[in-house]
Design a protein around this motif. Sequence first.
Motif, mmCIF file in Angstrom:
data_model
loop_
_atom_site.group_PDB
_atom_site.id
_atom_site.type_symbol
_atom_site.label_atom_id
_atom_site.label_comp_id
_atom_site.label_asym_id
_atom_site.label_seq_id
_atom_site.Cartn_x
_atom_site.Cartn_y
_atom_site.Cartn_z
ATOM 1 N N ARG A 143 0.819 -1.218 0.000
ATOM 2 C CA ARG A 143 0.000 0.000 0.000
ATOM 3 C C ARG A 143 0.848 1.262 0.000
ATOM 4 N N ASP A 144 2.103 1.200 0.495
ATOM 5 C CA ASP A 144 2.891 2.421 0.621
ATOM 6 C C ASP A 144 4.266 2.299 -0.019
ATOM 7 N N LEU A 186 5.261 5.886 0.876
ATOM 8 C CA LEU A 186 4.460 6.698 -0.036
ATOM 9 C C LEU A 186 3.071 6.933 0.551
ATOM 10 N N ARG A 187 2.486 8.087 0.223
ATOM 11 C CA ARG A 187 1.164 8.436 0.727
ATOM 12 C C ARG A 187 0.074 7.807 -0.138
ATOM 13 N N PRO A 188 -1.068 7.430 0.452
ATOM 14 C CA PRO A 188 -2.154 6.844 -0.341
ATOM 15 C C PRO A 188 -2.802 7.869 -1.257
ATOM 16 N N ALA A 217 -2.715 3.526 -4.306
ATOM 17 C CA ALA A 217 -4.118 3.227 -4.035
ATOM 18 C C ALA A 217 -4.677 4.196 -3.005
ATOM 19 N N PRO A 218 -5.938 4.621 -3.166
ATOM 20 C CA PRO A 218 -6.523 5.537 -2.174
ATOM 21 C C PRO A 218 -6.711 4.854 -0.836
ATOM 22 N N ARG A 223 -12.033 8.962 -2.003
ATOM 23 C CA ARG A 223 -12.449 9.021 -3.394
ATOM 24 C C ARG A 223 -11.277 8.631 -4.305
ATOM 25 N N PRO A 224 -11.561 8.176 -5.531
ATOM 26 C CA PRO A 224 -10.484 7.867 -6.473
ATOM 27 C C PRO A 224 -9.659 9.112 -6.786
ATOM 28 N N ASN A 225 -8.420 8.905 -7.195
ATOM 29 C CA ASN A 225 -7.551 10.017 -7.537
ATOM 30 C C ASN A 225 -8.115 10.779 -8.735
#
Length: 318
Positions: A143-144, A186-188, A217-218, A223-225
Amino acid sequence: MRRPLATSLLTLSTLTLTACSGAAEPAEDTRAPSVPTAVTATAGSASSVHVMWSAATDDRAVTGYTVYRHGHKVKELPAGTLMTDITGLTPATPHTFTVRARDAAGNVSADSAAVTATTLAATAQDRTPPTRPTALRVTPAGRDGATLTWRPARDDTRVTAYDVYQADARVHTVPGTATTARLTGLRPGTAYSFTVRARDAAENSSPDSDPADLTTAPAPGARPNTAPTDVTVRATKGAITLTWTPPRTGAPVKEYELHLNGRFATTIVWGAQPPPGPVGYTLTVPADPGVRHTLTLRARLPDGTWGDFSAPRTAVTV
């Protein structure tokens, strides 16, 4: 008449003292941070070593790190910095490093595990940089995290290190024999753009590789990017031209906000219906040659809010 008043004042004073004496004082912070882990040291040239480590933890907060060479302090860094270059070293010599974490109360962790790197042998003056790394690819790793791979660069002597950049800031270094790098933290729901440069023993750096983008990934429930995608930049004399693909918002995007080097530069507005496919804009910049500019942009969404920033792009004025 005076005695009851004196008694009342005495009682009030006693109650006040009792209330004050019962107030809890913050506990003294005597617990040291954990020991930094995963410390690595990589010789980048005849006089420099790149030291990296994983973040320590603390019951309050880690406020910084101290790097030691052979037991002597050589660098103090803030908590958000997990790597540094140690320069001015003797060529062809082993150098041993440890790292300690500290908190706001002055508590200091024990030394990390020691790591040793041997600086490269000094060479005759070398002014030729390596070729650029090619075929850069980035894939998610959890995820990160992200994994980068590339094809090796060439040099008239040899490549001694590869430096990974994000938004024109170096975030990782691996030895010159490696063609892969693993990034974490890394940030979501964020758009990233990575490039790689090759470096030789004389500290000559290659041009940037082509960029490789990754949108993480969010976070759950987010919400989606909504960042613009496929962003490209081209520098000409006194100008930078951008092209991009609008985000999918369910309605035409008529307004964008452009940032230059981390600061707001201008708003781009279409008075009429914008084109459905890729769009472009030319930004005027000073005509001084060789200046690096980092650009990002975001769209105004149908609900009136600003969307996510695009992956950054770097342009060098000509």
